[in-house]
Design a protein around this motif. Structure first.
Motif, PDB file in Angstrom:
ATOM      1  N   VAL A  63      66.559  49.796 -21.378  1.00 50.30           N
ATOM      2  CA  VAL A  63      67.732  50.668 -21.335  1.00 50.30           C
ATOM      3  C   VAL A  63      68.483  50.377 -20.040  1.00 50.30           C
ATOM      4  CG1 VAL A  63      68.545  53.047 -21.342  1.00 50.30           C
ATOM      5  CG2 VAL A  63      66.524  52.418 -22.670  1.00 50.30           C
ATOM      6  N   SER A  64      69.723  50.018 -20.162  1.00 51.39           N
ATOM      7  CA  SER A  64      70.534  49.715 -18.985  1.00 51.39           C
ATOM      8  C   SER A  64      71.038  51.005 -18.361  1.00 51.39           C
ATOM      9  CB  SER A  64      71.710  48.810 -19.372  1.00 51.39           C
ATOM     10  OG  SER A  64      72.560  49.472 -20.293  1.00 51.39           O
ATOM     11  N   ASP A  65      71.440  50.905 -17.097  1.00 50.33           N
ATOM     12  CA  ASP A  65      71.943  52.081 -16.391  1.00 50.33           C
ATOM     13  C   ASP A  65      73.261  52.582 -16.970  1.00 50.33           C
ATOM     14  OD1 ASP A  65      69.750  51.835 -14.792  1.00 50.33           O
ATOM     15  OD2 ASP A  65      70.811  50.819 -13.151  1.00 50.33           O
ATOM     16  N   SER A  66      74.002  51.705 -17.660  1.00 48.72           N
ATOM     17  CA  SER A  66      75.274  52.138 -18.243  1.00 48.72           C
ATOM     18  C   SER A  66      75.071  53.097 -19.411  1.00 48.72           C
ATOM     19  CB  SER A  66      76.071  50.912 -18.713  1.00 48.72           C
ATOM     20  OG  SER A  66      75.350  50.194 -19.708  1.00 48.72           O
ATOM     21  N   GLU A  67      73.888  53.083 -20.008  1.00 50.64           N
ATOM     22  CA  GLU A  67      73.603  53.972 -21.125  1.00 50.64           C
ATOM     23  C   GLU A  67      73.019  55.304 -20.683  1.00 50.64           C
ATOM     24  OE1 GLU A  67      70.997  51.710 -23.530  1.00 50.64           O
ATOM     25  OE2 GLU A  67      72.537  50.331 -24.255  1.00 50.64           O
ATOM     26  N   LEU A  68      72.786  55.453 -19.387  1.00 48.50           N
ATOM     27  CA  LEU A  68      72.214  56.674 -18.861  1.00 48.50           C
ATOM     28  C   LEU A  68      73.274  57.462 -18.109  1.00 48.50           C
ATOM     29  CD1 LEU A  68      68.814  55.326 -17.467  1.00 48.50           C
ATOM     30  CD2 LEU A  68      69.228  56.441 -19.650  1.00 48.50           C
ATOM     31  N   GLN A  69      73.184  58.769 -18.220  1.00 50.48           N
ATOM     32  CA  GLN A  69      74.091  59.662 -17.500  1.00 50.48           C
ATOM     33  C   GLN A  69      73.484  60.161 -16.195  1.00 50.48           C
ATOM     34  OE1 GLN A  69      77.126  60.234 -18.665  1.00 50.48           O
ATOM     35  NE2 GLN A  69      77.802  61.632 -17.050  1.00 50.48           N
ATOM     36  N   TRP A  70      72.154  60.276 -16.168  1.00 48.49           N
ATOM     37  CA  TRP A  70      71.464  60.825 -14.990  1.00 48.49           C
ATOM     38  C   TRP A  70      70.025  60.353 -15.021  1.00 48.49           C
ATOM     39  CZ3 TRP A  70      67.284  64.172 -14.631  1.00 48.49           C
ATOM     40  CH2 TRP A  70      67.060  64.745 -13.380  1.00 48.49           C
ATOM     41  N   MET A  71      69.425  60.114 -13.842  1.00 48.04           N
ATOM     42  CA  MET A  71      68.041  59.679 -13.755  1.00 48.04           C
ATOM     43  C   MET A  71      67.457  60.147 -12.432  1.00 48.04           C
ATOM     44  SD  MET A  71      66.358  55.843 -13.961  1.00 48.04           S
ATOM     45  CE  MET A  71      67.075  55.368 -12.382  1.00 48.04           C
ATOM     46  N   ARG A  72      66.192  60.547 -12.468  1.00 47.09           N
ATOM     47  CA  ARG A  72      65.464  60.952 -11.266  1.00 47.09           C
ATOM     48  C   ARG A  72      64.068  60.344 -11.337  1.00 47.09           C
ATOM     49  NH1 ARG A  72      65.793  65.642  -7.832  1.00 47.09           N
ATOM     50  NH2 ARG A  72      65.009  64.873  -5.830  1.00 47.09           N
ATOM     51  N   VAL A  73      63.643  59.700 -10.251  1.00 50.08           N
ATOM     52  CA  VAL A  73      62.358  59.012 -10.192  1.00 50.08           C
ATOM     53  C   VAL A  73      61.398  59.855  -9.369  1.00 50.08           C
ATOM     54  CG1 VAL A  73      61.150  56.901  -9.539  1.00 50.08           C
ATOM     55  CG2 VAL A  73      63.503  56.785 -10.385  1.00 50.08           C
ATOM     56  N   MET A  74      60.236  60.167  -9.956  1.00 52.42           N
ATOM     57  CA  MET A  74      59.218  60.989  -9.326  1.00 52.42           C
ATOM     58  C   MET A  74      57.931  60.193  -9.146  1.00 52.42           C
ATOM     59  SD  MET A  74      60.564  63.977  -8.869  1.00 52.42           S
ATOM     60  CE  MET A  74      62.311  64.206  -9.149  1.00 52.42           C
ATOM     61  N   TYR A  75      57.261  60.446  -8.059  1.00 53.27           N
ATOM     62  CA  TYR A  75      55.932  59.896  -7.812  1.00 53.27           C
ATOM     63  C   TYR A  75      54.942  61.061  -7.850  1.00 53.27           C
ATOM     64  CZ  TYR A  75      58.121  55.563  -6.197  1.00 53.27           C
ATOM     65  OH  TYR A  75      58.838  54.395  -6.117  1.00 53.27           O
ATOM     66  N   ARG A  76      53.998  60.968  -8.763  1.00 53.98           N
ATOM     67  CA  ARG A  76      53.016  62.043  -8.925  1.00 53.98           C
ATOM     68  C   ARG A  76      51.616  61.528  -8.615  1.00 53.98           C
ATOM     69  NH1 ARG A  76      54.794  66.682 -11.626  1.00 53.98           N
ATOM     70  NH2 ARG A  76      56.817  66.455 -12.662  1.00 53.98           N
ATOM     71  N   GLN A  77      50.778  62.440  -8.183  1.00 54.10           N
ATOM     72  CA  GLN A  77      49.381  62.153  -7.930  1.00 54.10           C
ATOM     73  C   GLN A  77      48.539  62.943  -8.926  1.00 54.10           C
ATOM     74  OE1 GLN A  77      48.004  63.086  -3.999  1.00 54.10           O
ATOM     75  NE2 GLN A  77      45.886  62.559  -4.450  1.00 54.10           N
ATOM     76  N   LEU A  78      47.721  62.238  -9.713  1.00 49.33           N
ATOM     77  CA  LEU A  78      46.845  62.870 -10.688  1.00 49.33           C
ATOM     78  C   LEU A  78      45.457  62.980 -10.084  1.00 49.33           C
ATOM     79  CD1 LEU A  78      47.907  61.009 -13.975  1.00 49.33           C
ATOM     80  CD2 LEU A  78      48.981  62.963 -12.842  1.00 49.33           C
ATOM     81  N   ASP A  79      45.058  64.176  -9.761  1.00 49.88           N
ATOM     82  CA  ASP A  79      43.734  64.430  -9.191  1.00 49.88           C
ATOM     83  C   ASP A  79      42.732  64.551 -10.336  1.00 49.88           C
ATOM     84  OD1 ASP A  79      41.568  65.065  -7.692  1.00 49.88           O
ATOM     85  OD2 ASP A  79      42.357  66.940  -6.883  1.00 49.88           O
ATOM     86  N   LEU A  80      41.765  63.631 -10.395  1.00 49.09           N
ATOM     87  CA  LEU A  80      40.812  63.619 -11.500  1.00 49.09           C
ATOM     88  C   LEU A  80      39.757  64.700 -11.375  1.00 49.09           C
ATOM     89  CD1 LEU A  80      40.257  59.801 -12.082  1.00 49.09           C
ATOM     90  CD2 LEU A  80      42.029  61.315 -12.973  1.00 49.09           C
ATOM     91  N   THR A  81      39.689  65.398 -10.255  1.00 50.92           N
ATOM     92  CA  THR A  81      38.753  66.503 -10.140  1.00 50.92           C
ATOM     93  C   THR A  81      39.248  67.759 -10.848  1.00 50.92           C
ATOM     94  OG1 THR A  81      39.743  67.153  -8.012  1.00 50.92           O
ATOM     95  CG2 THR A  81      37.875  65.618  -7.958  1.00 50.92           C
TER      96      THR A  81
END
Length: 384
Positions: A63-81
């Motif tokens: 998907v190219s950026d021209s087809e998107l209206q808005w985007m937000r990139v998140m970094y998450r940490q999954l705690d396996l405990t």
């Protein structure tokens, strides 16, 4: 003579018909696609049962950026405990064909079926330049390995004994999560871009464990293999009715936001020093993500009516709670009550006296002066 000519023409016609039939047969045979033999089909299918057709099915169109209206990139940490993420950790050993997520990823990277990329702490580049050297990565994290059958210099393959896989030390994962609003479909979607296993190792003298991010793998490349591994995510139902891919696509994981893509490449912990500020920032970001799509549309009359009724109900409940707290207050002391009672009595007397009608005063009449001999006596001292 005529018979000879007639036979010659018949033979020529038969020869022409046979030649045309042969050419048509050759053309039809060339257009037929030869099916793969069972050996070829087995070669196209790896040990995990993922075929080329499955890989093509799970490959998303870019998907190219021209087809998107808005985007937000998140970094998450999954705690396996955490209990919500326990399905990614258990079983920690290879049991009856069941492997946890880290064993699947590490075996695929070692066999050369999955590419790993360098962990760059916020500047990830999933290109050939930043592909990890598998042997160097194994040496860096002290993972024992051997050369696999069919390994070459250009395409090396390795094998790891199941007992040498440090699956018990991988206690968390980092994931890159993209929140995108597609203007073609006018929909909000959440897409996982990459996953990074994180080793937790303590020193020789104990102490707090140190986190070592190993490498990134693209989720689109990993997804066909995750769809073949069934897991169960609930202790009340021991049937494996879910796959790893379903687990991620349905958002069944519980991960806290530790970073957002920004110009300064800073984590939330660097921006917010105290734990209270960090928690408030995480909750605020998550609330904006959850309510972003709702703010794009004008609410209907029914939605506005429902919101007004909910607001009025909340105000009524708050007023009732305030009244209940005022009733439950302790009674004042007796002296205070008596003084207030006296004041109220005085106030009531004053109010009753003030309520009585005021009588009109009669004009005073002056008595005529006496003409007796005692005219010099003061009129004030005269008795009435």
């Amino acid at each position: 003579m005529k018979l000879i000519i007639r036979y010659t023409l018949i033979v020529a016609a038969l020869f022409a018909l046979s030649a045309s039939a042969a050419s048509a047969q050759d053309a039809s045979s060339s257009s037929v696609v030869k099916r793969n033999s069972p050996r070829d089909r087995d070669a196209a299918t790896d040990k995990t049962g993922v075929t080329q057709r499955m890989q093509a099915f799970y490959e998303d169109e870019p998907v190219s950026d021209s087809e998107l209206q808005w985007m937000r990139v998140m970094y998450r940490q999954l705690d396996l405990t955490k209990d919500a993420n326990g399905a990614l950790y258990f079983p920690d050993e290879h049991i009856e064909g069941q492997d946890n997520l880290f064993r699947i990823i590490l075996n695929l990277v070692a066999a050369g079926q999955l590419d790993g990329y360098e962990y760059l702490d916020g500047r990830e580049m999933f290109t050939d330049t930043y592909k990890v050297n598998v042997a160097d990565m194994f040496d860096r994290f002290h993972i024992l390995y051997t050369q696999a059958k069919g390994s070459t210099e250009k395409r090396p393959k390795y094998e790891i004994d199941p007992s040498d896989v440090p699956s018990t030390e991988v206690l968390s994962y980092y994931i890159i999560e993209k929140w995108e609003f597609d203007k073609r479909s006018n929909r909000m979607r959440t897409r996982i871009e990459a996953i990074c296993p994180v080793l937790h190792r303590s020193g020789d003298f104990g102490g707090e464990a140190v986190k070592y991010p190993m490498f990134w793998v693209k989720y689109d490349d990993l997804r066909p293999y995750l769809s073949t591994q069934n897991i169960f995510v609930d202790d009340d139902n021991n049937l494996a009715t879910c796959t790893y891919d379903d687990f991620f696509q349905l958002g069944l994981y519980d991960g806290e936001i530790y970073k957002t893509r920004n110009l300064k490449n800073k984590s939330l912990m660097q921006m917010h020093q105290t734990p209270e500020e960090l928690k408030h920032a995480q909750d605020s970001i998550q609330h904006r993500l959850d309510t972003f799509e709702e703010k794009l549309w004008v609410p209907s009359l029914a939605e506005l009516r429902a919101r007004r009724e909910a607001r009025e109900e909340a105000e009524a409940l708050a007023a009732a709670a305030a009244d209940s707290t005022s009733v439950d207050k302790p009674a004042p002391r007796a002296s205070t009550r008596s003084s207030r009672a006296v004041k109220s009595k005085r106030g009531s007397k004053d109010s009753t006296s003030a309520a009585k009608p005021v009588k009109a005063s009669k004009p005073k009449t002056t008595k005529p002066k006496s003409t007796s001999s005692s005219a010099a006596r003061s009129v004030r001292n005269r008795k009435r």
